[in-house]
Scaffold this motif. Structure first.
Motif, mmCIF file in Angstrom:
data_model
loop_
_atom_site.group_PDB
_atom_site.id
_atom_site.type_symbol
_atom_site.label_atom_id
_atom_site.label_comp_id
_atom_site.label_asym_id
_atom_site.label_seq_id
_atom_site.Cartn_x
_atom_site.Cartn_y
_atom_site.Cartn_z
ATOM 1 N N PRO A 31 -12.087 6.777 12.134
ATOM 2 C CA PRO A 31 -11.933 7.478 10.854
ATOM 3 C C PRO A 31 -13.188 8.221 10.427
ATOM 4 C CG PRO A 31 -11.970 5.099 10.533
ATOM 5 C CD PRO A 31 -11.873 5.325 11.992
ATOM 6 N N LEU A 32 -14.368 7.683 10.768
ATOM 7 C CA LEU A 32 -15.600 8.405 10.445
ATOM 8 C C LEU A 32 -15.678 9.713 11.226
ATOM 9 C CD1 LEU A 32 -18.149 5.422 10.388
ATOM 10 C CD2 LEU A 32 -17.202 6.655 8.413
ATOM 11 N N LEU A 33 -15.256 9.671 12.490
ATOM 12 C CA LEU A 33 -15.226 10.894 13.290
ATOM 13 C C LEU A 33 -14.192 11.866 12.732
ATOM 14 C CD1 LEU A 33 -16.111 12.503 15.787
ATOM 15 C CD2 LEU A 33 -14.432 11.194 17.130
ATOM 16 N N ALA A 34 -13.037 11.345 12.317
ATOM 17 C CA ALA A 34 -12.000 12.214 11.753
ATOM 18 C C ALA A 34 -12.466 12.858 10.449
ATOM 19 C CB ALA A 34 -10.726 11.403 11.515
ATOM 20 N N LEU A 35 -13.271 12.140 9.666
ATOM 21 C CA LEU A 35 -13.766 12.693 8.396
ATOM 22 C C LEU A 35 -14.713 13.861 8.602
ATOM 23 C CD1 LEU A 35 -14.401 9.675 5.996
ATOM 24 C CD2 LEU A 35 -12.738 11.513 5.740
ATOM 25 N N THR A 36 -15.325 13.969 9.774
ATOM 26 C CA THR A 36 -16.167 15.131 10.052
ATOM 27 C C THR A 36 -15.317 16.375 10.333
ATOM 28 O OG1 THR A 36 -16.277 14.723 12.450
ATOM 29 C CG2 THR A 36 -17.909 13.615 11.056
ATOM 30 N N LEU A 43 -3.272 14.232 6.953
ATOM 31 C CA LEU A 43 -3.714 14.282 8.344
ATOM 32 C C LEU A 43 -4.331 12.955 8.774
ATOM 33 C CD1 LEU A 43 -5.237 17.880 8.596
ATOM 34 C CD2 LEU A 43 -3.069 17.050 9.528
ATOM 35 N N LEU A 44 -5.075 12.324 7.864
ATOM 36 C CA LEU A 44 -5.636 11.011 8.188
ATOM 37 C C LEU A 44 -4.530 9.982 8.390
ATOM 38 C CD1 LEU A 44 -8.661 10.895 5.703
ATOM 39 C CD2 LEU A 44 -8.751 11.209 8.180
ATOM 40 N N GLY A 45 -3.480 10.062 7.572
ATOM 41 C CA GLY A 45 -2.347 9.174 7.758
ATOM 42 C C GLY A 45 -1.620 9.435 9.065
ATOM 43 N N THR A 46 -1.540 10.731 9.454
ATOM 44 C CA THR A 46 -0.900 11.087 10.717
ATOM 45 C C THR A 46 -1.674 10.520 11.904
ATOM 46 O OG1 THR A 46 -0.050 13.129 9.734
ATOM 47 C CG2 THR A 46 -0.097 13.017 12.139
ATOM 48 N N LEU A 47 -3.008 10.506 11.796
ATOM 49 C CA LEU A 47 -3.828 9.931 12.864
ATOM 50 C C LEU A 47 -3.506 8.451 13.042
ATOM 51 C CD1 LEU A 47 -6.093 10.240 14.927
ATOM 52 C CD2 LEU A 47 -7.746 9.783 13.090
ATOM 53 N N GLU A 48 -3.352 7.732 11.932
ATOM 54 C CA GLU A 48 -2.968 6.323 12.015
ATOM 55 C C GLU A 48 -1.592 6.184 12.667
ATOM 56 O OE1 GLU A 48 -4.369 3.449 11.170
ATOM 57 O OE2 GLU A 48 -6.229 4.169 10.310
ATOM 58 N N ALA A 49 -0.690 7.099 12.315
ATOM 59 C CA ALA A 49 0.675 7.020 12.834
ATOM 60 C C ALA A 49 0.726 7.254 14.341
ATOM 61 C CB ALA A 49 1.567 8.031 12.121
ATOM 62 N N CYS A 50 -0.151 8.122 14.848
ATOM 63 C CA CYS A 50 -0.129 8.452 16.284
ATOM 64 C C CYS A 50 -0.336 7.226 17.157
ATOM 65 C CB CYS A 50 -1.199 9.506 16.597
ATOM 66 S SG CYS A 50 -0.752 11.178 16.089
ATOM 67 N N ALA A 51 -1.129 6.278 16.688
ATOM 68 C CA ALA A 51 -1.386 5.074 17.484
ATOM 69 C C ALA A 51 -0.165 4.171 17.545
ATOM 70 C CB ALA A 51 -2.580 4.314 16.901
ATOM 71 N N MET A 52 0.739 4.289 16.563
ATOM 72 C CA MET A 52 1.924 3.440 16.509
ATOM 73 C C MET A 52 3.143 4.088 17.156
ATOM 74 S SD MET A 52 0.917 0.674 15.085
ATOM 75 C CE MET A 52 -0.423 0.045 14.069
ATOM 76 N N LEU A 53 3.175 5.393 17.252
ATOM 77 C CA LEU A 53 4.359 6.091 17.750
ATOM 78 C C LEU A 53 4.784 5.672 19.158
ATOM 79 C CD1 LEU A 53 3.959 9.738 16.416
ATOM 80 C CD2 LEU A 53 5.722 8.077 15.816
ATOM 81 N N PRO A 54 3.859 5.364 20.082
ATOM 82 C CA PRO A 54 4.308 4.946 21.419
ATOM 83 C C PRO A 54 5.253 3.750 21.400
ATOM 84 C CG PRO A 54 2.007 5.522 21.498
ATOM 85 C CD PRO A 54 2.396 5.544 20.043
ATOM 86 N N TRP A 55 5.086 2.842 20.459
ATOM 87 C CA TRP A 55 6.003 1.709 20.372
ATOM 88 C C TRP A 55 7.403 2.199 20.033
ATOM 89 C CZ3 TRP A 55 5.144 -3.056 22.006
ATOM 90 C CH2 TRP A 55 3.819 -3.469 22.192
ATOM 91 N N LEU A 100 -9.453 17.584 15.791
ATOM 92 C CA LEU A 100 -8.568 16.558 15.265
ATOM 93 C C LEU A 100 -7.346 16.349 16.157
ATOM 94 C CD1 LEU A 100 -8.377 14.647 12.830
ATOM 95 C CD2 LEU A 100 -6.966 16.376 11.692
ATOM 96 N N TYR A 101 -6.875 17.422 16.789
ATOM 97 C CA TYR A 101 -5.697 17.300 17.648
ATOM 98 C C TYR A 101 -6.007 16.501 18.912
ATOM 99 C CZ TYR A 101 -3.969 20.749 14.399
ATOM 100 O OH TYR A 101 -3.605 21.396 13.246
ATOM 101 N N ALA A 106 -5.427 11.351 21.820
ATOM 102 C CA ALA A 106 -6.078 10.145 22.326
ATOM 103 C C ALA A 106 -5.468 8.896 21.705
ATOM 104 C CB ALA A 106 -7.581 10.206 22.049
ATOM 105 N N ALA A 107 -5.224 8.929 20.389
ATOM 106 C CA ALA A 107 -4.632 7.773 19.718
ATOM 107 C C ALA A 107 -3.245 7.472 20.280
ATOM 108 C CB ALA A 107 -4.553 8.018 18.214
#
Length: 440
Positions: A31-36, A43-55, A100-101, A106-107
């Motif tokens: 998240p610190l890297l994403a904040l840069t 978009l920050l919420g979408t980043l969290e979601a990307c890690a869960m989508l594979p399930w 960010l993409y 990666a997530a």
């Protein structure tokens, strides 16, 4: 007297400890890297979601594959792939070519690796521990405690400090943790070859696992319980970095320290999980922790300062740590081995599919109602888990399921000699099938 955990478990425990340090580093640094790159909460919420989508996309098929493949090799391959992926991300961040993409991709890819590793690990553990509930609860509690001690205490502050040295440094640290974990798992003894079974399509086999879960109300309850929790937790986590910085007024280094508050509670919860289950029952423990988590998240959302929020994080972590110590062991104790990967993946899918929706919802809710809103609304959702836990995962229901599973294993043991004689008539076919499965 409690039986001693086998040496093979301690190798899994060691791999978990190393990987947890890397996960803690990644959890603080990402998240610190994403904040840069952006301050957009959606978009920050979408980043969290990307890690869960594979399930959601591959969870059930991954479970079917795990039931076909050697579980130890699956865990090793998953960690090696995650190591290579993060090594590439490290190189791109160092070269200034990351955006960010790239973090979204990666997530998502790391999430695919997690699908296979976690499902294989969940299926392997009861195989090592003979499906004894008390032993499984002690093992799960120890793993949970280790993950919180290293992933919660050591990892996040280290991630924040390493981020100060360079944006790519914590990503590299996480990559190395996956490499060490894979090498440690590789030292486990090879599993006994699985008897040959008729194979259909992966989709059909995945449906068999889902049908088994949905046909058992206890397993449904064990899956719905974390599903409601994940929706609430991911909604809050999606904006946690902004909440800590803008509402609690903490800096980047203090953010890493703040994350350890939850780990304090989770570590404590992992220590008392088996003790509490022995006194009020696993069902009673799950009901109690549901109430604690709801009150704690509400306290965080209403907190006037970081100290009060930290106390709420400790209580929330204690509830989660206790739940993770006792809940998964029930499923591991009652599900047949040949279905374990599929049932575990289906249960995890139900539990996690709410995560991406919760993360996006939390980002949107913070955008329209303020940074405290995801915590307050999430607390109401967590309160509802008390009803779910009390009805579907009661002590009476758990005891009945354990008794039924014990009877099934006794019948299977009684039938084993006849099956063994039949298998001995065609050893070459069995070995050949095992080799094909190992190479699949």
């Amino acid at each position: 007297m409690a039986s001693k955990l086998p040496a093979q478990f301690h190798r899994i425990w060691t791999a978990s400890a190393v990987s947890s340090i890397g996960d803690g580093i990644y959890f603080a640094a990402l998240p610190l890297l994403a904040l840069t790159m952006t301050h957009n909460t959606v978009l920050l919420g979408t980043l969290e979601a990307c890690a869960m989508l594979p399930w959601l996309c591959f969870g059930m098929l991954g479970g079917a594959l795990v039931d076909r493949l050697d579980r130890r090799r699956t865990m090793v391959a998953a960690d090696l792939c995650r190591f290579l992926l993060l090594a590439l991300v490290t190189a791109l961040v160092t070269a200034g070519a990351a955006d960010l993409y790239l973090l979204f991709a990666a997530a998502f890819l790391l999430g695919i690796g997690q699908v296979f590793f976690d499902t294989a690990s969940t299926a392997l553990l009861p195989e090592l521990l003979d499906r004894d509930l008390d032993t499984l609860q002690r093992a799960n509690a120890r793993l949970q405690g280790t993950q919180q001690a290293f992933g919660g205490f050591v990892g996040p502050p280290t991630g924040s400090l390493l981020f100060g040295l360079g944006r790519a440094v914590p990503i590299l640290g996480d990559a190395l943790s996956f490499l060490v974990s894979s090498l440690t798992i590789w030292t486990l003894p090879k599993s006994a070859p699985k008897p040959p079974q008729p194979r259909g399509s992966l989709l059909r086999e995945a449906r068999e696992g889902a049908a088994y879960l949905f046909g058992n109300r206890l397993l449904v309850g064990l899956a719905l319980r974390p599903a409601l929790g994940n929706f609430a937790f991911m909604g809050a986590n999606a904006v946690l970095v902004l909440f800590v910085k803008q509402t609690l007024h903490l800096g980047s280094s203090a953010y890493g320290v703040y994350l350890t508050a939850g780990a304090v509670g989770a570590l404590g919860g992992s220590f008392v999980a088996a003790w509490l289950a022995a006194r009020i029952g696993t069902g009673g423990t799950l009901t109690l922790t549901a109430m604690v988590e709801g009150v704690a998240l509400l306290g965080i959302g209403l907190s006037p300062n970081a100290w009060i929020a930290g106390i709420g994080e400790i209580a929330l972590g204690m509830g989660i740590g206790t739940t993770m110590g006792v809940g998964p062991a029930v499923r591991q104790a009652i599900v047949p081995d040949h279905l374990m990967g599929r049932v575990a993946a289906t249960g995890r899918l139900i539990a996690l599919c709410a995560g991406p929706a919760g993360a996006v919802f939390g980002g949107w809710l913070a955008h329209v109602a303020g940074l405290r809103a995801p915590f307050i609304v999430g607390a109401g959702i967590l309160m509802s888990m008390t009803v779910v836990a009390a009805r579907l995962t009661s002590n009476k229901r758990i005891e009945a399921a354990l008794a039924e599973a014990a009877e099934r294993r006794e019948r299977e043991a009684a039938d084993a000699p006849a099956d063994g004689d039949h298998a001995a008539d065609a050893p070459a076919v069995s070995n050949q099938a095992a080799d094909v499965l190992a190479m699949a």
